[in-house]
Structure formats: C-alpha cells, structure tokens
Motif scaffolding. Structure first.
Motif, PDB file in Angstrom:
ATOM      1  N   SER A 119     -19.022  -4.871  -8.186  1.00  0.00           N
ATOM      2  CA  SER A 119     -20.261  -4.117  -8.289  1.00  0.00           C
ATOM      3  C   SER A 119     -20.413  -3.696  -9.743  1.00  0.00           C
ATOM      4  CB  SER A 119     -20.237  -2.895  -7.370  1.00  0.00           C
ATOM      5  OG  SER A 119     -19.164  -2.055  -7.723  1.00  0.00           O
ATOM      6  N   VAL A 120     -21.661  -3.627 -10.217  1.00  0.00           N
ATOM      7  CA  VAL A 120     -21.930  -3.259 -11.597  1.00  0.00           C
ATOM      8  C   VAL A 120     -22.683  -1.938 -11.652  1.00  0.00           C
ATOM      9  CG1 VAL A 120     -23.146  -3.936 -13.716  1.00  0.00           C
ATOM     10  CG2 VAL A 120     -21.955  -5.659 -12.357  1.00  0.00           C
ATOM     11  N   SER A 121     -23.714  -1.804 -10.811  1.00  0.00           N
ATOM     12  CA  SER A 121     -24.609  -0.649 -10.900  1.00  0.00           C
ATOM     13  C   SER A 121     -25.226  -0.373  -9.534  1.00  0.00           C
ATOM     14  CB  SER A 121     -25.715  -0.983 -11.917  1.00  0.00           C
ATOM     15  OG  SER A 121     -26.735  -0.021 -11.904  1.00  0.00           O
ATOM     16  N   LEU A 122     -25.511   0.903  -9.260  1.00  0.00           N
ATOM     17  CA  LEU A 122     -26.230   1.270  -8.034  1.00  0.00           C
ATOM     18  C   LEU A 122     -27.734   1.283  -8.255  1.00  0.00           C
ATOM     19  CD1 LEU A 122     -23.974   4.123  -6.612  1.00  0.00           C
ATOM     20  CD2 LEU A 122     -24.293   1.822  -5.674  1.00  0.00           C
ATOM     21  N   GLU A 123     -28.173   1.698  -9.448  1.00  0.00           N
ATOM     22  CA  GLU A 123     -29.605   1.747  -9.751  1.00  0.00           C
ATOM     23  C   GLU A 123     -29.849   1.149 -11.129  1.00  0.00           C
ATOM     24  OE1 GLU A 123     -31.567   5.469  -9.029  1.00  0.00           O
ATOM     25  OE2 GLU A 123     -30.264   5.897  -7.337  1.00  0.00           O
TER      26      GLU A 123
END
Length: 162
Positions: free
Chosen positions: A46-50
């Motif tokens: 995963s890199v970013s949520l938003e």
C-alpha cells in the motif's frame, strides 16, 4: 575502483531480501486481445489512503510485461493460505494459466480469482523504471475483503502466519 553493484553477491542479496516475509498475490489484467494475463507477485505494498494507491513490481524480462504495460488497469488478488498451488501455477511461465482456475471478469473488466482474501481493482496511474523491474502504481477503484488466512512467503518458501 569497483562499484558496489559489481562487488555484491546477488544471490546473497536475494537471500537477504527473502528474510522479509511477504504476502503472496496474483496480479491480473486483460491483454490486448482480451485474454486474461497474470502472475504471482510478492512485491505488493500500500502507498496511500487518500488517494488510495498501491504499488507492485514486475521483472522486465517477464513474459507478461507487455500485457501489463499496455493495460489501463490491473487487479491484485491477495491469496489465501489454501491457494499455494494457485501461486505456483501463476509463478510458472505457461500458455494458459487461467485454464481450470475459477475466476470472473469484474464490472471494471479485470480478472478476479475466486477464493482470494482481498482484491484490489486498480487504474494504472504510473509506471516507473526500477532497474531490472517495472514499478506499477495503481489507484484503487474497487476492493473486496473476505475471511481467511494469508499465504505468506519467507526465505524462499511458503510459511504460515501465527
């Protein structure tokens, strides 16, 4: 003076990388003929949520590289512990990996493998040169979450999460 790269034992380096336990995924897409393409990948993060961003990498010499480079999107299927044979199947270069594998084409036109404990359907946002690999960044447009234990890979073999 030799560079660090020439001094390094690449097998030993690979073994050192292998000490980091990873989950096992099968990344899928449709090729330019509309046929499903996929391979086993442990380089998923995963890199970013938003925005919701993920990344994975693909060896440049992979027979599926062309399909993923041409595709607008991909799906990441996080495998359940019981799916080791499926992982082995998609890790081996064969003509039709999807024969006798239960899967469905999603509304987003991406192959989703039955039994995965999580699935992320992504639009390809970026593709980067990463040495001997291509690095793909995708924006998650849909995901599913199912019960089950993950298939883990550690030190060159499958492992169990405890």
């Amino acid at each position: 003076m030799q560079t660090l790269e020439k001094q390094m034992d690449t097998r030993a380096l690979r073994n050192a990388y292998g000490k980091y336990a990873t989950g096992v995924t099968v990344v899928t897409t449709l090729d330019d003929r509309g046929a499903p393409a996929g391979l086993t990948v442990s380089s998923f993060n995963s890199v970013s949520l938003e925005p919701a961003l993920v990344l994975w990498s693909l060896r440049k010499e992979s027979y599926t590289a062309r399909a993923f480079q041409a595709a607008d999107g991909f799906a990441i299927n996080v495998l359940a512990h019981e799916q080791q044979l499926l992982s082995d199947r998609f890790a081996t270069p064969t003509a039709d990996k999807f024969s006798q594998v239960p899967y469905a084409i999603s509304e987003n036109q991406l192959p989703l493998i039955d039994g995965a404990i999580a699935q992320f359907e992504c639009i390809k946002r970026n593709e980067f040169d990463g040495g001997d690999h291509w690095i793909f960044i995708g924006e998650v447009i849909s995901f599913t979450l199912n019960e089950g234990n993950p298939l883990i890979f550690h030190a060159g073999k499958y492992a169990t999460a405890v």
